[in-house]
Design a protein around this motif. Structure first.
Motif, PDB file in Angstrom:
ATOM      1  N   VAL A   1      -4.965   5.016   5.501  1.00  0.00           N
ATOM      2  CA  VAL A   1      -5.643   5.339   4.242  1.00  0.00           C
ATOM      3  C   VAL A   1      -4.752   4.993   3.053  1.00  0.00           C
ATOM      4  O   VAL A   1      -5.213   4.426   2.061  1.00  0.00           O
ATOM      5  N   ILE A   2      -3.472   5.315   3.152  1.00  0.00           N
ATOM      6  CA  ILE A   2      -2.547   5.037   2.053  1.00  0.00           C
ATOM      7  C   ILE A   2      -2.430   3.542   1.817  1.00  0.00           C
ATOM      8  O   ILE A   2      -2.373   3.090   0.676  1.00  0.00           O
ATOM      9  N   GLN A   3      -2.396   2.748   2.862  1.00  0.00           N
ATOM     10  CA  GLN A   3      -2.329   1.296   2.696  1.00  0.00           C
ATOM     11  C   GLN A   3      -3.548   0.786   1.932  1.00  0.00           C
ATOM     12  O   GLN A   3      -3.423  -0.055   1.058  1.00  0.00           O
ATOM     13  N   MET A   4      -4.723   1.291   2.246  1.00  0.00           N
ATOM     14  CA  MET A   4      -5.934   0.878   1.533  1.00  0.00           C
ATOM     15  C   MET A   4      -5.907   1.387   0.093  1.00  0.00           C
ATOM     16  O   MET A   4      -6.379   0.717  -0.823  1.00  0.00           O
ATOM     17  N   PHE A   5      -5.366   2.562  -0.119  1.00  0.00           N
ATOM     18  CA  PHE A   5      -5.313   3.204  -1.431  1.00  0.00           C
ATOM     19  C   PHE A   5      -4.347   2.504  -2.380  1.00  0.00           C
ATOM     20  O   PHE A   5      -4.481   2.614  -3.586  1.00  0.00           O
ATOM     21  N   HIS A   6      -3.393   1.771  -1.843  1.00  0.00           N
ATOM     22  CA  HIS A   6      -2.344   1.147  -2.655  1.00  0.00           C
ATOM     23  C   HIS A   6      -2.922   0.265  -3.762  1.00  0.00           C
ATOM     24  O   HIS A   6      -2.526   0.365  -4.921  1.00  0.00           O
ATOM     25  N   GLU A   7      -3.868  -0.593  -3.443  1.00  0.00           N
ATOM     26  CA  GLU A   7      -4.461  -1.470  -4.458  1.00  0.00           C
ATOM     27  C   GLU A   7      -5.223  -0.665  -5.506  1.00  0.00           C
ATOM     28  O   GLU A   7      -5.160  -0.957  -6.693  1.00  0.00           O
ATOM     29  N   THR A   8      -5.934   0.353  -5.072  1.00  0.00           N
ATOM     30  CA  THR A   8      -6.663   1.214  -6.004  1.00  0.00           C
ATOM     31  C   THR A   8      -5.689   1.932  -6.924  1.00  0.00           C
ATOM     32  O   THR A   8      -5.935   2.060  -8.128  1.00  0.00           O
ATOM     33  N   LEU A   9      -4.588   2.401  -6.368  1.00  0.00           N
ATOM     34  CA  LEU A   9      -3.585   3.113  -7.159  1.00  0.00           C
ATOM     35  C   LEU A   9      -3.023   2.231  -8.263  1.00  0.00           C
ATOM     36  O   LEU A   9      -2.806   2.697  -9.380  1.00  0.00           O
ATOM     37  N   LYS A  10      -2.799   0.967  -7.981  1.00  0.00           N
ATOM     38  CA  LYS A  10      -2.300   0.053  -9.019  1.00  0.00           C
ATOM     39  C   LYS A  10      -3.259   0.021 -10.207  1.00  0.00           C
ATOM     40  O   LYS A  10      -2.839   0.088 -11.356  1.00  0.00           O
ATOM     41  N   GLY A  11      -4.560  -0.067  -9.924  1.00  0.00           N
ATOM     42  CA  GLY A  11      -5.560  -0.084 -10.990  1.00  0.00           C
ATOM     43  C   GLY A  11      -5.600   1.222 -11.757  1.00  0.00           C
ATOM     44  O   GLY A  11      -5.730   1.230 -12.986  1.00  0.00           O
ATOM     45  N   VAL A  12      -5.476   2.328 -11.046  1.00  0.00           N
ATOM     46  CA  VAL A  12      -5.479   3.641 -11.695  1.00  0.00           C
ATOM     47  C   VAL A  12      -4.263   3.771 -12.615  1.00  0.00           C
ATOM     48  O   VAL A  12      -4.380   4.204 -13.764  1.00  0.00           O
ATOM     49  N   LEU A  13      -3.095   3.396 -12.129  1.00  0.00           N
ATOM     50  CA  LEU A  13      -1.880   3.488 -12.946  1.00  0.00           C
ATOM     51  C   LEU A  13      -1.981   2.621 -14.194  1.00  0.00           C
ATOM     52  O   LEU A  13      -1.502   3.015 -15.261  1.00  0.00           O
ATOM     53  N   ASP A  14      -2.598   1.467 -14.080  1.00  0.00           N
ATOM     54  CA  ASP A  14      -2.755   0.586 -15.244  1.00  0.00           C
ATOM     55  C   ASP A  14      -3.624   1.219 -16.320  1.00  0.00           C
ATOM     56  O   ASP A  14      -3.479   0.912 -17.496  1.00  0.00           O
ATOM     57  N   SER A  15      -4.538   2.109 -15.925  1.00  0.00           N
ATOM     58  CA  SER A  15      -5.448   2.710 -16.898  1.00  0.00           C
ATOM     59  C   SER A  15      -4.962   4.062 -17.417  1.00  0.00           C
ATOM     60  O   SER A  15      -5.544   4.604 -18.353  1.00  0.00           O
ATOM     61  N   LEU A  16      -3.896   4.604 -16.844  1.00  0.00           N
ATOM     62  CA  LEU A  16      -3.376   5.900 -17.275  1.00  0.00           C
ATOM     63  C   LEU A  16      -2.311   5.734 -18.355  1.00  0.00           C
ATOM     64  O   LEU A  16      -1.637   4.707 -18.415  1.00  0.00           O
TER      65      LEU A  16
END
Length: 69
Positions: free
Chosen positions: A15-30
Motif C-alpha cells: 500500500v505504501i509503495q502505491m501511496f508514494h506517487e499520491t503523496l508526492k502530489g499531496v505534498l506539492d499542494s500543501l
C-alpha cells in the motif's frame, strides 16, 4: 498554516509503495510548513524501509519507529 498528516503503518509495504506517487502530489499542494509522519508500529515486512526512502526524498516526511503496540 501548518498541517500534520499522521499515517499509521503496520505491514503495509504494498500500500505504501502505491501511496508514494499520491503523496508526492499531496505534498506539492500543501504549504511548505506541513509535514507527513509515518508511525511504523513494528512492521515485519519492508514497510519501514519504504517509509525511510520516502522520507529521504522530502524533508517534510518523517518516520517514527516504535515497537508494535
Amino acid at each position: 498554516m501548518e498541517l500534520s498528516v499522521v499515517c499509521a503503518v503496520y505491514n503495509e509495504s504494498a500500500v505504501i509503495q502505491m501511496f508514494h506517487e499520491t503523496l508526492k502530489g499531496v505534498l506539492d499542494s500543501l504549504p511548505y510548513e506541513s509535514e507527513v509522519l509515518f508511525v511504523n508500529d513494528g512492521s515485519t515486512d519492508e514497510s519501514r524501509q519504504i517509509c525511510e526512502l520516502i522520507a529521504a526524498c522530502d524533508e517534510r516526511v518523517r518516520l517514527i519507529d516504535q515497537a508494535n503496540q
